[in-house]
Motif scaffolding. Structure first.
Motif, PDB file in Angstrom:
ATOM      1  N   ALA A   1      -9.655   0.627  -5.860  1.00  8.95           N
ATOM      2  CA  ALA A   1     -10.388   1.169  -7.009  1.00  8.95           C
ATOM      3  C   ALA A   1      -9.700   2.401  -7.588  1.00  8.95           C
ATOM      4  O   ALA A   1      -9.949   2.762  -8.747  1.00  8.95           O
ATOM      5  N   ASN A   2      -8.832   3.034  -6.804  1.00  5.15           N
ATOM      6  CA  ASN A   2      -8.089   4.215  -7.254  1.00  5.15           C
ATOM      7  C   ASN A   2      -6.769   3.843  -7.917  1.00  5.15           C
ATOM      8  O   ASN A   2      -6.061   4.712  -8.428  1.00  5.15           O
ATOM      9  N   SER A   3      -6.439   2.545  -7.942  1.00 10.21           N
ATOM     10  CA  SER A   3      -5.090   2.131  -8.329  1.00 10.21           C
ATOM     11  C   SER A   3      -4.854   2.079  -9.835  1.00 10.21           C
ATOM     12  O   SER A   3      -3.762   2.390 -10.299  1.00 10.21           O
TER      13      SER A   3
ATOM     14  N   SER B   1      -1.753  11.447  -6.844  1.00  7.02           N
ATOM     15  CA  SER B   1      -3.046  10.818  -7.137  1.00  7.02           C
ATOM     16  C   SER B   1      -3.658  10.055  -5.969  1.00  7.02           C
ATOM     17  O   SER B   1      -4.648   9.349  -6.149  1.00  7.02           O
ATOM     18  N   GLY B   2      -3.099  10.162  -4.776  1.00  3.11           N
ATOM     19  CA  GLY B   2      -3.723   9.562  -3.608  1.00  3.11           C
ATOM     20  C   GLY B   2      -3.194   8.183  -3.254  1.00  3.11           C
ATOM     21  O   GLY B   2      -2.171   7.726  -3.771  1.00  3.11           O
ATOM     22  N   ASP B   3      -3.909   7.507  -2.369  1.00  4.52           N
ATOM     23  CA  ASP B   3      -3.497   6.200  -1.860  1.00  4.52           C
ATOM     24  C   ASP B   3      -3.857   5.101  -2.854  1.00  4.52           C
ATOM     25  O   ASP B   3      -4.943   5.106  -3.440  1.00  4.52           O
ATOM     26  N   ARG B   4      -2.940   4.131  -2.992  1.00  4.48           N
ATOM     27  CA  ARG B   4      -3.124   3.065  -3.972  1.00  4.48           C
ATOM     28  C   ARG B   4      -2.517   1.759  -3.462  1.00  4.48           C
ATOM     29  O   ARG B   4      -1.776   1.744  -2.484  1.00  4.48           O
ATOM     30  N   LEU B   5      -2.797   0.684  -4.205  1.00  8.08           N
ATOM     31  CA  LEU B   5      -2.134  -0.590  -3.994  1.00  8.08           C
ATOM     32  C   LEU B   5      -1.186  -0.845  -5.154  1.00  8.08           C
ATOM     33  O   LEU B   5      -1.444  -0.422  -6.288  1.00  8.08           O
TER      34      LEU B   5
ATOM     35  N   TRP C   1       0.865  -1.182   0.000  1.00 12.53           N
ATOM     36  CA  TRP C   1       0.000   0.000   0.000  1.00 12.53           C
ATOM     37  C   TRP C   1       0.897   1.224   0.000  1.00 12.53           C
ATOM     38  O   TRP C   1       1.885   1.288   0.731  1.00 12.53           O
ATOM     39  N   TYR C   2       0.592   2.205  -0.853  1.00 12.51           N
ATOM     40  CA  TYR C   2       1.454   3.389  -0.909  1.00 12.51           C
ATOM     41  C   TYR C   2       0.637   4.655  -1.151  1.00 12.51           C
ATOM     42  O   TYR C   2      -0.519   4.604  -1.575  1.00 12.51           O
ATOM     43  N   THR C   3       1.264   5.773  -0.867  1.00 10.09           N
ATOM     44  CA  THR C   3       0.664   7.076  -1.114  1.00 10.09           C
ATOM     45  C   THR C   3       1.382   7.738  -2.276  1.00 10.09           C
ATOM     46  O   THR C   3       2.598   7.973  -2.214  1.00 10.09           O
ATOM     47  N   ASP C   4       0.658   8.005  -3.333  1.00 12.30           N
ATOM     48  CA  ASP C   4       1.165   8.775  -4.461  1.00 12.30           C
ATOM     49  C   ASP C   4       0.709  10.209  -4.237  1.00 12.30           C
ATOM     50  O   ASP C   4      -0.490  10.482  -4.225  1.00 12.30           O
TER      51      ASP C   4
END
Length: 209
Positions: free
Chosen positions: A133-135, A43-47, A37-40
């Motif tokens: 869903a944001n990934s 563009s926000g939090d993603r997997l 799990w990371y924070t870009d």
């Protein structure tokens, strides 16, 4: 180097690179899986995801970094991820958050008032699903589940009566004083099961991890 020291260094690398390991457990899987799990910042939090869609998974915390490094050309990641891979070599990995889908479903099936632990677990899962869903663009349509009225109502209740009061009052927070969740519990269970199925369908095959 003492194990405790390498764990602390690992956690420092995670903070510096906005990258963490999380675990996910479900009866539909042969064993818990470990995700990145990371924070870009753009563009926000993603997997961490494979370019062709599945979520990157590993079978143990120790195999996360080696497996990701070996598969790097086929992954979608943020600029600090290669730095994280370089920094965590030979460090003892730690899991920053654990998700137990079976526990959440069992709690939702119960006729009793949802416990604070269950409320936290469901809220965390909803956040994880939203980050999934944001990934990638090909899973962005799944945000419709996150925006479902019964999920929005749940999150509103959670933040109003648990998250913010606990943040403001700390040790003075009294769980017994929070009101019971007023929602269609059957609908909440149904949407959770749909979200769970969608998320688990996106987990990469465990073979080779």
């Amino acid at each position: 180097m003492p194990q405790q020291s390498t764990k602390k260094r690992f956690e420092s690398c995670c903070v510096a690179c906005d990258t963490w390991i999380v675990s996910y457990q479900s009866a539909t899987l042969p064993h818990p899986v470990y995700l990145v799990w990371y924070t870009d910042r753009a563009s926000g939090d993603r997997l961490l995801m494979h370019r062709n869609g599945p979520v990157f998974t590993a079978g143990t915390p120790e195999s996360v970094a080696p497996a990701a490094d070996a598969q790097l050309p086929g992954l979608v990641y943020h600029p600090r991820f290669p730095q994280w891979l370089e920094r965590v070599v030979e460090l003892t990995p730690t899991v920053c958050n654990a998700y137990d889908a079976d526990y959440i479903e069992q709690a939702l099936c119960s006729k009793r008032k949802l416990s604070l632990k269950a409320m936290d677990a469901l809220s965390n899962f909803i956040d994880l699903f939203g980050d999934y869903a944001n990934s990638l663009e090909n899973v962005s349509h799944l945000q419709a589940f996150r925006e479902n009225p019964v999920i929005e109502s749940y999150i509103s209740h959670y933040y109003r009566f648990i998250f913010w009061p606990r943040l403001q009052h700390g040790a003075q927070f009294r769980d017994a004083q929070r009101p019971a969740l007023e929602t269609d519990h059957s609908a909440l269970l149904t949407v959770f099961r749909e979200m769970r199925a969608q998320f688990e369908a996106g987990l990469k095959s465990l073979s080779g991890n």
